[in-house]
Motif scaffolding. Structure first.
Motif, PDB file in Angstrom:
ATOM      1  N   ASN A   9      38.810  -6.397  26.765  1.00 24.31           N
ATOM      2  CA  ASN A   9      38.838  -5.923  28.151  1.00 24.31           C
ATOM      3  C   ASN A   9      38.484  -4.441  28.119  1.00 24.31           C
ATOM      4  O   ASN A   9      39.351  -3.601  27.881  1.00 24.31           O
ATOM      5  CB  ASN A   9      40.226  -6.142  28.762  1.00 24.31           C
ATOM      6  CG  ASN A   9      40.323  -5.691  30.214  1.00 24.31           C
ATOM      7  OD1 ASN A   9      39.387  -5.090  30.745  1.00 24.31           O
ATOM      8  ND2 ASN A   9      41.445  -5.941  30.847  1.00 24.31           N
ATOM      9  N   VAL A  14      42.782  -7.659  44.979  1.00 22.94           N
ATOM     10  CA  VAL A  14      43.712  -8.667  44.493  1.00 22.94           C
ATOM     11  C   VAL A  14      44.606  -9.098  45.639  1.00 22.94           C
ATOM     12  O   VAL A  14      44.817  -8.366  46.605  1.00 22.94           O
ATOM     13  CB  VAL A  14      44.581  -8.128  43.321  1.00 22.94           C
ATOM     14  CG1 VAL A  14      43.716  -7.818  42.121  1.00 22.94           C
ATOM     15  CG2 VAL A  14      45.356  -6.892  43.744  1.00 22.94           C
ATOM     16  N   GLN A  61      37.910  -2.117  30.220  1.00 22.96           N
ATOM     17  CA  GLN A  61      38.332  -1.169  31.249  1.00 22.96           C
ATOM     18  C   GLN A  61      39.492  -0.316  30.744  1.00 22.96           C
ATOM     19  O   GLN A  61      40.419  -0.823  30.096  1.00 22.96           O
ATOM     20  CB  GLN A  61      38.743  -1.911  32.512  1.00 22.96           C
ATOM     21  CG  GLN A  61      37.595  -2.636  33.199  1.00 22.96           C
ATOM     22  CD  GLN A  61      38.054  -3.389  34.418  1.00 22.96           C
ATOM     23  OE1 GLN A  61      38.981  -4.189  34.357  1.00 22.96           O
ATOM     24  NE2 GLN A  61      37.409  -3.136  35.546  1.00 22.96           N
ATOM     25  N   GLU A  71      44.594 -10.930  29.325  1.00 20.52           N
ATOM     26  CA  GLU A  71      45.407 -11.496  30.407  1.00 20.52           C
ATOM     27  C   GLU A  71      45.879 -10.446  31.400  1.00 20.52           C
ATOM     28  O   GLU A  71      46.567 -10.759  32.368  1.00 20.52           O
ATOM     29  CB  GLU A  71      46.621 -12.235  29.827  1.00 20.52           C
ATOM     30  CG  GLU A  71      46.300 -13.556  29.166  1.00 20.52           C
ATOM     31  CD  GLU A  71      45.597 -13.375  27.836  1.00 20.52           C
ATOM     32  OE1 GLU A  71      46.030 -12.498  27.051  1.00 20.52           O
ATOM     33  OE2 GLU A  71      44.603 -14.086  27.597  1.00 20.52           O
ATOM     34  N   GLY A  72      45.562  -9.188  31.141  1.00 17.64           N
ATOM     35  CA  GLY A  72      45.956  -8.114  32.041  1.00 17.64           C
ATOM     36  C   GLY A  72      47.262  -7.442  31.683  1.00 17.64           C
ATOM     37  O   GLY A  72      47.723  -6.557  32.424  1.00 17.64           O
ATOM     38  N   ARG A  84      39.250  -3.153  42.347  1.00 16.16           N
ATOM     39  CA  ARG A  84      39.357  -4.593  42.438  1.00 16.16           C
ATOM     40  C   ARG A  84      40.177  -4.988  43.660  1.00 16.16           C
ATOM     41  O   ARG A  84      41.117  -4.317  44.046  1.00 16.16           O
ATOM     42  CB  ARG A  84      40.019  -5.171  41.186  1.00 16.16           C
ATOM     43  CG  ARG A  84      39.211  -5.006  39.924  1.00 16.16           C
ATOM     44  CD  ARG A  84      39.839  -5.781  38.798  1.00 16.16           C
ATOM     45  NE  ARG A  84      41.229  -5.370  38.588  1.00 16.16           N
ATOM     46  CZ  ARG A  84      42.103  -6.069  37.874  1.00 16.16           C
ATOM     47  NH1 ARG A  84      41.754  -7.217  37.345  1.00 16.16           N
ATOM     48  NH2 ARG A  84      43.331  -5.634  37.698  1.00 16.16           N
ATOM     49  N   THR A 100      45.234   0.785  28.775  1.00 19.07           N
ATOM     50  CA  THR A 100      44.369  -0.369  28.573  1.00 19.07           C
ATOM     51  C   THR A 100      45.138  -1.619  28.985  1.00 19.07           C
ATOM     52  O   THR A 100      46.322  -1.574  29.323  1.00 19.07           O
ATOM     53  CB  THR A 100      43.951  -0.493  27.089  1.00 19.07           C
ATOM     54  OG1 THR A 100      45.124  -0.725  26.285  1.00 19.07           O
ATOM     55  CG2 THR A 100      43.237   0.764  26.607  1.00 19.07           C
ATOM     56  N   ALA A 101      44.453  -2.756  28.935  1.00 21.22           N
ATOM     57  CA  ALA A 101      45.105  -4.036  29.199  1.00 21.22           C
ATOM     58  C   ALA A 101      44.425  -5.100  28.352  1.00 21.22           C
ATOM     59  O   ALA A 101      43.232  -4.994  28.037  1.00 21.22           O
ATOM     60  CB  ALA A 101      45.035  -4.408  30.683  1.00 21.22           C
ATOM     61  N   ASP A 102      45.181  -6.148  28.001  1.00 21.97           N
ATOM     62  CA  ASP A 102      44.589  -7.218  27.199  1.00 21.97           C
ATOM     63  C   ASP A 102      43.818  -8.187  28.089  1.00 21.97           C
ATOM     64  O   ASP A 102      43.657  -7.960  29.295  1.00 21.97           O
ATOM     65  CB  ASP A 102      45.656  -7.919  26.356  1.00 21.97           C
ATOM     66  CG  ASP A 102      46.707  -8.655  27.191  1.00 21.97           C
ATOM     67  OD1 ASP A 102      46.470  -8.927  28.391  1.00 21.97           O
ATOM     68  OD2 ASP A 102      47.777  -8.975  26.634  1.00 21.97           O
ATOM     69  N   PRO A 124      49.557  -4.753  30.255  1.00 21.79           N
ATOM     70  CA  PRO A 124      49.163  -3.361  30.028  1.00 21.79           C
ATOM     71  C   PRO A 124      49.683  -2.772  28.723  1.00 21.79           C
ATOM     72  O   PRO A 124      50.648  -3.240  28.136  1.00 21.79           O
ATOM     73  CB  PRO A 124      49.792  -2.638  31.226  1.00 21.79           C
ATOM     74  CG  PRO A 124      51.024  -3.446  31.520  1.00 21.79           C
ATOM     75  CD  PRO A 124      50.652  -4.874  31.233  1.00 21.79           C
ATOM     76  N   ASN A 161      42.853  -4.288  22.689  1.00 14.73           N
ATOM     77  CA  ASN A 161      42.690  -4.556  24.114  1.00 14.73           C
ATOM     78  C   ASN A 161      41.259  -4.266  24.568  1.00 14.73           C
ATOM     79  O   ASN A 161      40.637  -5.062  25.282  1.00 14.73           O
ATOM     80  CB  ASN A 161      43.660  -3.718  24.941  1.00 14.73           C
ATOM     81  CG  ASN A 161      45.079  -4.229  24.879  1.00 14.73           C
ATOM     82  OD1 ASN A 161      45.349  -5.318  24.369  1.00 14.73           O
ATOM     83  ND2 ASN A 161      46.014  -3.438  25.382  1.00 14.73           N
TER      84      ASN A 161
END
Length: 206
Positions: free
Chosen positions: A98, A5, A100, A55-56, A3, A51-53, A58, A94
């Protein structure tokens, strides 16, 4: 896929102080689980799941079992059984919003580690048609990771830490008993069982 950013100006100044990675470091990233990754995973009894939720924010979770507890379904898919735990299921929650995720594999005695990144799906324990029973129990569910990137990480961190050096193992008696830690963190009025009892209870639930 990496990604893009926006970097904060102050962070950019710090990052500018690092040299560019070598071509070898760039080229070692592959998009599949090849025979070397497969052999490493087959020897690995421990991994961390990142993992991440939505909102990102972690989350990282330790996962373990017999060597090869993460199953290589094919060169593009891994199966991570979800064993009985504390039922917080933070990682699974998560992944439901999300998908990923990343796995970091360790092999006792090996200084290198293996990173595998991809997207996930959650399936029932019997959905894959393979035997996932371990410690006499079937998993609650299975995380299937579709691999997008995989690469071996050099051994510097493990070398610095002396992770596998028996001489550097910590005597557990020098640490605060875990029952006391939980009592303090949870602000309990009554004491919890001693660590031997806690461990015995955990061992019955593997």
């Amino acid at each position: 896929m990496q990604r893009t950013v926006e970097t904060q100006p102050a962070d950019a100044e710090v990052l500018a102080g690092y040299r560019e990675p070598s071509q070898l470091v760039r080229d070692k990233v592959i998009d599949r689980v090849d025979e070397h990754c497969r052999a490493f995973i087959a020897l690995s009894p421990f991994a961390t799941l990142a993992t991440a939720d939505a909102e990102g924010f972690p989350e990282i979770s330790p996962r373990g079992g017999d060597p090869g507890f993460v199953h290589v379904l094919d060169e593009h898919r891994l199966a991570l059984p979800d064993r009985q735990g504390n039922n917080r299921v933070d990682s699974l929650r998560n992944l439901s919003v999300n998908p990923q995720a990343a796995l970091l594999f360790f092999v006792p005695g090996a200084e290198e580690t293996l990173k595998v990144f991809g997207t996930t799906s959650l399936v029932e324990a019997d959905a894959l048609g393979i035997d996932l029973v371990e410690f006499g129990r079937a998993p609650k569910s299975v995380v299937v990771l579709t691999v997008q990137r995989a690469y071996f990480h050099c051994g510097k961190a493990v070398m610095r830490s002396g992770l596998w050096d028996p001489e550097r193992q910590v005597d557990r008696s020098t640490m605060t008993p875990f029952g006391q830690v939980l009592k303090d963190h949870c602000r309990l009025e009554t004491p919890l069982p001693d660590d031997a009892t806690i461990r015995a209870d955990l061992a019955r639930e593997l």
